[in-house]
Design an enzyme around this catalytic site. Structure first.
Site, PDB file in Angstrom:
ATOM      1  CD1 TRP A 102      37.411  51.190 -45.262  1.00  0.00           C
ATOM      2  CD2 TRP A 102      35.342  51.954 -45.627  1.00  0.00           C
ATOM      3  NE1 TRP A 102      37.394  51.802 -46.496  1.00  0.00           N
ATOM      4  CE2 TRP A 102      36.145  52.272 -46.740  1.00  0.00           C
ATOM      5  CE3 TRP A 102      34.006  52.349 -45.632  1.00  0.00           C
ATOM      6  CZ2 TRP A 102      35.647  52.961 -47.855  1.00  0.00           C
ATOM      7  CZ3 TRP A 102      33.500  53.038 -46.737  1.00  0.00           C
ATOM      8  CH2 TRP A 102      34.325  53.329 -47.817  1.00  0.00           C
ATOM      9  CG  ASP A 168      33.615  45.666 -43.670  1.00  0.00           C
ATOM     10  OD1 ASP A 168      33.742  44.936 -44.675  1.00  0.00           O
ATOM     11  OD2 ASP A 168      33.614  46.914 -43.723  1.00  0.00           O
ATOM     12  CE  LYS A 192      36.892  47.116 -51.035  1.00  0.00           C
ATOM     13  NZ  LYS A 192      37.226  48.328 -51.792  1.00  0.00           N
TER      14      LYS A 192
HETATM   15  N1  PMP Z   1      34.179  48.367 -45.846  1.00  0.00           N
HETATM   16  C1  PMP Z   1      35.415  48.286 -46.364  1.00  0.00           C
HETATM   17  C2  PMP Z   1      36.482  47.572 -45.588  1.00  0.00           C
HETATM   18  C3  PMP Z   1      35.686  48.851 -47.617  1.00  0.00           C
HETATM   19  O1  PMP Z   1      36.921  48.769 -48.124  1.00  0.00           O
HETATM   20  C4  PMP Z   1      34.650  49.509 -48.320  1.00  0.00           C
HETATM   21  C5  PMP Z   1      34.877  50.110 -49.687  1.00  0.00           C
HETATM   22  N2  PMP Z   1      36.129  50.407 -50.064  1.00  0.00           N
HETATM   23  C6  PMP Z   1      33.389  49.582 -47.745  1.00  0.00           C
HETATM   24  C7  PMP Z   1      33.184  48.993 -46.504  1.00  0.00           C
HETATM   25  C8  PMP Z   1      32.245  50.283 -48.443  1.00  0.00           C
HETATM   26  O2  PMP Z   1      31.846  49.535 -49.537  1.00  0.00           O
HETATM   27  P1  PMP Z   1      30.675  49.985 -50.524  1.00  0.00           P
HETATM   28  O3  PMP Z   1      31.181  51.179 -51.262  1.00  0.00           O
HETATM   29  O4  PMP Z   1      30.490  48.771 -51.367  1.00  0.00           O
HETATM   30  O5  PMP Z   1      29.482  50.296 -49.717  1.00  0.00           O
END
Ligand code: PMP
Length: 356
Positions: A102, A168, A192
């Protein structure tokens, strides 16, 4: 009704109590004669819901008045773009600590519009901060507190000394106390540990928000969302409402300190099973293993399929690893119970006895 033990990585399990309240209020909210989803976000009823949820969140994390709290659309992924757009200037660099999938994606997105520099790049551990390749005058240092995919977690945050920290926290938001005053910006998709998909919570230091310029796209500036209390356009009202219920639930359970203790206990028993066997293998360095997403492999690729099938039959659901890395991933978010984790551990030991 049979509610399974749900280890989904997100959208993820919700506390039963949250679902029960939402269910009770689904058709008719209070004495309105209709649901909360079927009315204006500008109504006094919804504004009360919105204000209550923000106030509860501020209390849970001790967020002071130096910060805006925004409830935004677009998922965590939209923040990959908004952060460099709003916080990095065209002439400076932004620093990214890449510790998994991510943060890498966030860095790549930032590089489309700004100079974004990776200070470290690892996948299954976190290199010591003293070894990071820092640059002068960076706009911020970005990191992902918990890399959901492999389960790599910062148990201590980077130093806030030299540059604002941008984090994040999508997969460990509200799972432990955080000193928000050390950060420039924290954001988290709610799906989550804090609600359902559709709302992303952004906690941003007011002095970092640029004023709106006449020629820029208003929707993409944090200031716009702050100025309109996250109601510049129609917000995700139902998702926002569910987050409010989730925050209330955390308060009722004893706060983020209790969530932290539970996560420590849940992950400890599971890692004990993994470490006590030659059958299950954790790919992550011990000191950076996540207490939220526990990942592991079985000796033979074909065994994963059997494991998932048998686990599902035993009422243990959504254990498949992310498609990028395969294997097994058990997400132990706030709503996952100790009973669920104990049941998983018993299942794993039994599976090993039969297949190991
Ligand atoms: N950052 C992290 C740490 C994630 O776990 C996720 C999704 N699993 C995201 C960003 C992306 O999230 P979204 O699909 O809500 O854009």
């Amino acid at each position: 009704m049979n509610r399974a033990f749900n280890f989904a990585a997100g959208p993820a399990a919700l506390p039963d109590e949250v679902l029960q309240i939402a269910q009770r209020e689904l058709m008719v909210y209070g004495d309105l004669g209709h649901s909360i989803m079927e009315m204006s976000h500008r109504s006094s009823t919804f504004i009360e819901v919105a204000e209550h949820s923000e106030a509860t969140l501020r209390k849970l994390l001790g967020i002071n008045d130096d910060f805006h709290v925004l409830f935004m659309h677009g998922g965590a992924t939209m923040q990959f773009a908004l952060i460099p757009l709003n916080l990095a200037t065209p002439n400076t660099s932004a620093e990214y600590a890449i510790t998994g999938y991510w943060s890498k994606r966030a860095c790549k997105e930032a590089q489309r519009i700004r100079t974004a520099h990776a200070v470290t790049e690892t996948d299954t551990y976190i290199a010591p901060e003293s070894s990071w390749d820092r640059v002068d005058n960076s706009s911020y240092l970005y990191f992902t507190s918990n890399e959901t995919l492999r389960g790599v977690q910062f148990h201590e945050f980077p130093s806030p000394e030299h540059t604002p920290l941008v984090c994040d926290m999508t997969s460990d938001f509200l799972t432990r106390p955080v000193d928000v005053s050390n950060f420039g910006l924290i954001y988290a998709g709610a799906q989550k540990n804090a609600g359902i998909a559709g709302v992303t919570i952004v906690i941003v230091r007011k002095e970092l928000c640029r004023p709106l310029e006449s020629n820029e796209l208003h929707f993409l500036n944090y200031q716009t969302h702050a100025q309109y209390d996250s109601m510049y356009n129609t917000p995700s009202t139902f998702a926002w409402y569910v987050s409010g219920l989730y925050f209330d639930w955390i308060v009722k359970e004893g706060g983020v300190e209790v969530m932290q203790q539970r996560a420590a206990q849940k992950s400890e028993v599971l890692y004990r099973v993994i470490d006590g066997s030659n059958f299950y293998q954790s790919p992550v360095a011990k000191e950076h293993r996540s207490v939220q997403n526990v990942t592991f492999y079985l000796p033979d690729e074909r065994q994963h399929h059997h494991f998932l099938k048998e686990a599902s039959n035993a009422n243990l659901k959504n254990l498949e690893g992310h498609r990028e890395v395969g294997g097994i991933r058990a997400s132990l978010y706030n709503a996952v119970t100790q009973e669920g984790v104990d049941t998983l551990c018993d299942f794993m030991q039994d599976f090993e006895n039969r297949h190991g």
